[in-house]
Design an enzyme around this catalytic site. Sequence first.
Site, PDB file in Angstrom:
ATOM      1  N   CYS A   9     -86.126  93.077  -3.128  1.00  0.00           N
ATOM      2  CA  CYS A   9     -85.864  91.813  -3.812  1.00  0.00           C
ATOM      3  C   CYS A   9     -87.156  91.063  -4.159  1.00  0.00           C
ATOM      4  CB  CYS A   9     -85.040  90.892  -2.911  1.00  0.00           C
ATOM      5  SG  CYS A   9     -83.378  91.436  -2.584  1.00  0.00           S
ATOM      6  N   CYS A  35     -83.347  88.403   2.477  1.00  0.00           N
ATOM      7  CA  CYS A  35     -84.457  87.529   2.055  1.00  0.00           C
ATOM      8  C   CYS A  35     -84.442  86.221   2.837  1.00  0.00           C
ATOM      9  CB  CYS A  35     -84.386  87.278   0.550  1.00  0.00           C
ATOM     10  SG  CYS A  35     -84.818  88.756  -0.401  1.00  0.00           S
ATOM     11  N   GLU A  48     -87.838  87.918  -3.743  1.00  0.00           N
ATOM     12  CA  GLU A  48     -88.298  86.952  -2.730  1.00  0.00           C
ATOM     13  C   GLU A  48     -89.225  87.626  -1.726  1.00  0.00           C
ATOM     14  OE1 GLU A  48     -85.258  87.445  -3.805  1.00  0.00           O
ATOM     15  OE2 GLU A  48     -84.035  85.644  -3.766  1.00  0.00           O
ATOM     16  N   GLU A  73     -86.837  97.862  -8.419  1.00  0.00           N
ATOM     17  CA  GLU A  73     -85.757  98.784  -8.046  1.00  0.00           C
ATOM     18  C   GLU A  73     -86.266 100.220  -7.979  1.00  0.00           C
ATOM     19  OE1 GLU A  73     -82.429  97.911 -10.615  1.00  0.00           O
ATOM     20  OE2 GLU A  73     -82.113  95.978  -9.625  1.00  0.00           O
ATOM     21  N   ASN A  88     -88.085  91.489  -8.571  1.00  0.00           N
ATOM     22  CA  ASN A  88     -87.419  92.623  -7.920  1.00  0.00           C
ATOM     23  C   ASN A  88     -87.917  93.944  -8.492  1.00  0.00           C
ATOM     24  OD1 ASN A  88     -85.941  91.648 -10.197  1.00  0.00           O
ATOM     25  ND2 ASN A  88     -84.119  92.762  -9.567  1.00  0.00           N
ATOM     26  N   CYS A 110     -80.586  86.514  -1.061  1.00  0.00           N
ATOM     27  CA  CYS A 110     -79.662  87.336  -0.266  1.00  0.00           C
ATOM     28  C   CYS A 110     -79.953  87.165   1.224  1.00  0.00           C
ATOM     29  CB  CYS A 110     -79.783  88.810  -0.677  1.00  0.00           C
ATOM     30  SG  CYS A 110     -81.225  89.627   0.011  1.00  0.00           S
TER      31      CYS A 110
HETATM   32  N1  THU Z   1     -82.096  90.613  -5.848  1.00  0.00           N
HETATM   33  C1  THU Z   1     -83.207  89.863  -5.607  1.00  0.00           C
HETATM   34  O1  THU Z   1     -84.296  90.162  -6.122  1.00  0.00           O
HETATM   35  N2  THU Z   1     -83.078  88.800  -4.789  1.00  0.00           N
HETATM   36  C2  THU Z   1     -81.934  88.421  -4.169  1.00  0.00           C
HETATM   37  O2  THU Z   1     -81.951  87.523  -3.349  1.00  0.00           O
HETATM   38  C3  THU Z   1     -80.675  89.079  -4.521  1.00  0.00           C
HETATM   39  C4  THU Z   1     -80.785  90.327  -5.287  1.00  0.00           C
HETATM   40  C5  THU Z   1     -82.228  91.799  -6.695  1.00  0.00           C
HETATM   41  C6  THU Z   1     -82.074  93.099  -5.941  1.00  0.00           C
HETATM   42  C7  THU Z   1     -81.625  94.030  -7.042  1.00  0.00           C
HETATM   43  O3  THU Z   1     -82.782  94.532  -7.697  1.00  0.00           O
HETATM   44  C8  THU Z   1     -80.876  93.131  -8.004  1.00  0.00           C
HETATM   45  O4  THU Z   1     -81.240  91.809  -7.687  1.00  0.00           O
HETATM   46  C9  THU Z   1     -79.347  93.255  -7.900  1.00  0.00           C
HETATM   47  O5  THU Z   1     -78.919  93.108  -6.602  1.00  0.00           O
END
Ligand code: THU
Length: 160
Positions: A73, A115, A75, A64, A62, A112
């Site tokens: 994310c 994704c 994925e 940010e 991920n 999520c």
């Molecule tokens: N996140 C992912 O990388 N994948 C997911 O399927 C759920 C959330 C990340 C996004 C964000 O950077 C952190 O987790 C918190 O939501």
Amino acid sequence: MNEIKVISKFTIYENSNELNSFDKKLLLKAFEAKKNAYAPYSKFSVGVSLILENGRVILGNNQENAAYPSGICAERVAIWNAASQYPEIKIQKIFICASSQTRTVDKPIPPCGACRQSIAEYETKQAENIEIFFTGETGKIIKANSIGDLLPFSFNNSLL
Ligand code: THU
């Protein structure tokens, strides 16, 4: 009026020792990928590895952003990385793991909704299922044989 029941199937592994050695190595790659997550805001790091049918392993994590919705994310970083480099090569398996700087993540972390939708796009495109494994930093690992088990009734190009 009619009711239908949608059934999803998942395999639960107690820990990575229950995986075969191939899958265990791929999960370790996801943990490696997690180290490069850029998650200064959520402090929640996600790592992904995926294996293509040509044997290539593609990683993602991920990323940010101070403008929160601009983050992405792990994925989607991984599958778009794969799709951008190997657009015609099928994705066989995806491994997802997560950890937090503030607590121990001992439950499997599923992808999520966005994704799931993105994974579904590539499963539809390649007309072959993608196995999805997800875990925390410790504890159980869950496997779905197809994104359909995580995202039934998905929107797809046949509906356009
Ligand atoms: N996140 C992912 O990388 N994948 C997911 O399927 C759920 C959330 C990340 C996004 C964000 O950077 C952190 O987790 C918190 O939501």
